[in-house]
Each structure stands twice: as C-alpha cells, then as structure tokens.
Design an enzyme around this catalytic site. Structure first.
Site, PDB file in Angstrom:
ATOM      1  N   ASP A  28       2.995  47.028  21.442  1.00 19.04           N
ATOM      2  CA  ASP A  28       3.550  47.300  20.117  1.00 19.04           C
ATOM      3  C   ASP A  28       3.824  45.950  19.477  1.00 19.04           C
ATOM      4  O   ASP A  28       4.711  45.211  19.915  1.00 19.04           O
ATOM      5  CB  ASP A  28       4.837  48.117  20.237  1.00 19.04           C
ATOM      6  CG  ASP A  28       5.408  48.526  18.888  1.00 19.04           C
ATOM      7  OD1 ASP A  28       4.977  47.945  17.866  1.00 19.04           O
ATOM      8  OD2 ASP A  28       6.287  49.403  18.836  1.00 19.04           O
ATOM      9  N   VAL A  29       3.067  45.611  18.434  1.00 22.01           N
ATOM     10  CA  VAL A  29       3.122  44.259  17.867  1.00 22.01           C
ATOM     11  C   VAL A  29       4.431  43.957  17.141  1.00 22.01           C
ATOM     12  O   VAL A  29       4.679  42.799  16.783  1.00 22.01           O
ATOM     13  CB  VAL A  29       1.929  43.993  16.919  1.00 22.01           C
ATOM     14  CG1 VAL A  29       0.612  44.083  17.682  1.00 22.01           C
ATOM     15  CG2 VAL A  29       1.943  44.930  15.715  1.00 22.01           C
TER      16      VAL A  29
ATOM     17  N   LYS B 207      -1.016  42.216   3.151  1.00 23.13           N
ATOM     18  CA  LYS B 207      -2.287  41.547   3.413  1.00 23.13           C
ATOM     19  C   LYS B 207      -2.377  40.207   2.693  1.00 23.13           C
ATOM     20  O   LYS B 207      -3.058  39.290   3.166  1.00 23.13           O
ATOM     21  CB  LYS B 207      -3.452  42.461   3.025  1.00 23.13           C
ATOM     22  CG  LYS B 207      -3.546  43.723   3.882  1.00 23.13           C
ATOM     23  CD  LYS B 207      -3.649  43.411   5.380  1.00 23.13           C
ATOM     24  CE  LYS B 207      -3.925  44.651   6.206  1.00 23.13           C
ATOM     25  NZ  LYS B 207      -4.033  44.353   7.667  1.00 23.13           N
TER      26      LYS B 207
ATOM     27  N   TYR C  49       1.094  47.581   0.895  1.00 19.85           N
ATOM     28  CA  TYR C  49      -0.041  47.199   1.728  1.00 19.85           C
ATOM     29  C   TYR C  49      -0.690  45.920   1.195  1.00 19.85           C
ATOM     30  O   TYR C  49      -1.010  45.000   1.961  1.00 19.85           O
ATOM     31  CB  TYR C  49      -1.058  48.341   1.757  1.00 19.85           C
ATOM     32  CG  TYR C  49      -2.240  48.118   2.662  1.00 19.85           C
ATOM     33  CD1 TYR C  49      -2.131  48.315   4.043  1.00 19.85           C
ATOM     34  CD2 TYR C  49      -3.481  47.728   2.156  1.00 19.85           C
ATOM     35  CE1 TYR C  49      -3.217  48.121   4.881  1.00 19.85           C
ATOM     36  CE2 TYR C  49      -4.568  47.533   2.985  1.00 19.85           C
ATOM     37  CZ  TYR C  49      -4.431  47.728   4.347  1.00 19.85           C
ATOM     38  OH  TYR C  49      -5.515  47.525   5.176  1.00 19.85           O
TER      39      TYR C  49
ATOM     40  N   ASN D 141      -5.922  43.848  14.684  1.00 25.53           N
ATOM     41  CA  ASN D 141      -6.311  45.026  13.912  1.00 25.53           C
ATOM     42  C   ASN D 141      -5.133  45.955  13.635  1.00 25.53           C
ATOM     43  O   ASN D 141      -5.147  46.678  12.632  1.00 25.53           O
ATOM     44  CB  ASN D 141      -7.407  45.791  14.667  1.00 25.53           C
ATOM     45  CG  ASN D 141      -7.635  47.164  14.073  1.00 25.53           C
ATOM     46  OD1 ASN D 141      -8.238  47.305  13.020  1.00 25.53           O
ATOM     47  ND2 ASN D 141      -7.118  48.196  14.735  1.00 25.53           N
TER      48      ASN D 141
END
Length: 323
Positions: A103-104, A246, A242, A130
C-alpha cells in the site's frame, strides 16, 4: 449559419484527431511486433521489475508485458488476495511473476515490502509507479476525495521513489523509474492551464524547482478544497483533483531527474513519466479510446529502452510531449 459552420469545424477536428490516433495506434502495433534483438536486450530473468497497483488494468498489463519480455516481475497489490489471483493468471501462462502486498500510502507496508525485496532479491532494476485512484467518471468534477487522490497519486508515488532508490542495482544500462501520469497534469494544457502565472513559472523552471514547492502547491490546493475557494484558485476545471495530483507527479519527475543526474556511470537512475491515454479500465468507468495493452505500451517501452539516456521527460505513445 455561423453556428452550423462552427459545428462542422468541430466535427472535422474530431475526425482528424480520430484519424491521427488510429494512425499512431497502427504504428505502435507495428513497433510492438518487431522483437528486440539479442544485442538490444540489456535485461535477463535476473532483472527485477516492480509494478505497483498491478492487480488489474494498466498495471496488470505492464506486469504482463514485462514478464513476456523475460524479466522477473514483482506484482504488488494493496489487497493480498486479489494480487495473488492476478499473479496466478500470469504464472499459469509460464511467466516469472511473484506477488507481494503493498500500500503506497502506508509507510509500514512500504517498509515491509522494501525489507522483503532486499532479503529475497538484493535490489531491483525497474520501478513502475502505476498505483493511483480517481473518483470522477465522465463529466463529473467532484473534489470530495481530493485528499485521498493527492495522497495516493502524488505522495504515494513519491514515497515509493524515495524508498527504492537505495535498492536500485548498479548497471551499465542504468536503473529505470517510470511513473504513470496524465496529460491532464500539464502546466499549459488547453483545458487545464495553471491560472496562477507565478506558480506556473516556478513549476516550469527546473533549476529552481524543489520538492518543498511541489508539496506546498498540493497543500495549498487541499486548503482551498476545504474552504471552497478552489474553483477560483486557477486550478484545472477538468477532473480537478486528479489533474492536480498528476501535475505534482510530473513536477516531481523533473525534480528527481535533476537530483539524480550527477550519479556516476554505472550507478545511473533514469526517471520519466508518461500518459497512457484514455484507457478502458475501472479507473475510467470502462470508457476510453485505448485498451489496457495500448495503455501499458509506453511504460514497457521506456522500461526496456536499449540506450536509456533520457531522464526527466514526459511521454505519450512512445513520443516525448511537453509538460
């Protein structure tokens, strides 16, 4: 009359864009059909690639394609059971794939993972970031989950990059880090240009770009989400949370490329990011132009470049694009 003409122009523009996409799609299919020659292959079964969030969608397909090319792939998933099931599918196809929970956004999970990799493999050669989330589908633009989106997509990616750098194995070909990003995170996008000129210029200038500036930008956005002022804060009005996450991934890629650039020969680490396009996955509500196979292609291409001297760049469809 004028409205009809404008309508026709829009239709013509869409058709031309569709034709360009189709042409490039066929070109990439041709590229993918040409096997790497023996002298191009810098990798072997001893080459270790880690793919985060690889139990489905683009991540699963990246793991799949890397394993087909003969690498050992560590497929990671937040949920152990679904990760094991995904890995089993690839293992049954004879591919060299192992699985581990990760779990990042959980420091303890990252620590356990890094220790396991160190103990079992001694290091890695490739990291593909990813793992990511998006809670808006179609034309929705809610920022209710902004904190989770920023935490996962930016801070999770940053956490992994920092954690694996000490694990990157020395090699003449250089270790590689690839982060899945999006054109929505561009500083000067047509529909998502950063409205704050000063901030945009600071983020554009790689010489003055810092991790603190990127973090501060995310904090500022989240503060504006909480007080409701984000709509007039100069942020993208398309898939806002989002897009902002990014934007940070792209900026951090450029920052880390600069930071890592002075590593000596034999210990180089090349870091890039890419946009997979609008891919038919759960993340997009199964809408989109591209298949997961097409969405994974540029990540795999960057991971396996025979002469990897590119770092701090942004790609789409195997071509460099602007930040």
């Amino acid at each position: 009359q004028r409205q009809r003409e404008r309508g026709r122009e829009r239709m013509d523009k869409k058709e031309r864009a569709k034709e360009r996409r189709e042409k490039r799609r066929h070109e990439i299919l041709l590229f993918r059909s040409i096997p790497y020659s023996d002298h191009q292959k810098w990798w072997s079964t001893d080459t270790i690639a880690v793919v985060t969030g690889a139990n489905r969608g683009i991540g699963f397909e990246i793991a799949h394609q890397l394993a087909i090319h003969g690498l050992t792939v560590i497929l990671t998933s937040r949920e152990t059971a679904v990760g094991e099931e995904a890995a089993r599918v690839l293992q049954e196809g004879g591919l060299n794939v192992v699985v581990h929970q990760l779990d990042v956004v959980d420091p303890s999970s990252i620590k356990v993972f890094i220790e396991w990799v160190q103990q079992n493999y001694g290091g890695i050669d490739i990291l593909v970031n990813n793992a990511g989330v998006n809670f808006n589908v179609g034309t929705e633009n809610s920022v209710e989950a902004a904190e989770k989106v920023i935490e996962t997509n930016y801070f999770g990616t940053k956490n992994m990059i920092k954690a694996v750098i000490p694990l990157m194995r020395p090699s003449a070909s250089g270790a590689r880090i690839i982060s899945v990003s999006s054109r929505l995170g561009r500083l000067n996008g047509k529909h998502n240009r950063i409205g704050d000129d000063t901030l945009r210029q600071q983020l554009e200038d790689v010489n003055s770009l810092t991790e603190e500036l990127i973090d501060r930008t995310m904090t500022k956005f989240l503060e504006q989400v909480k007080d409701g002022s984000w709509t007039t804060g100069g942020w993208s009005q398309v898939n806002t949370d989002y897009s902002v996450s990014k934007l940070a991934v792209n900026a951090y890629t450029r920052f880390m490329a600069k930071t890592l650039s002075d590593r000596p020969e034999g210990q180089k680490i090349f870091i890039n990011c890419y946009c997979p396009g609008w891919v038919k996955t759960a993340l997009t509500g199964w809408s989109g132009h591209n298949s997961p196979e097409e969405g994974a292609d540029t990540a795999v291409w960057l991971a396996l470049l025979p002469d990897q001297f590119v770092s701090g760049k942004f790609f789409a469809e195997r071509r460099e694009i602007s930040f």
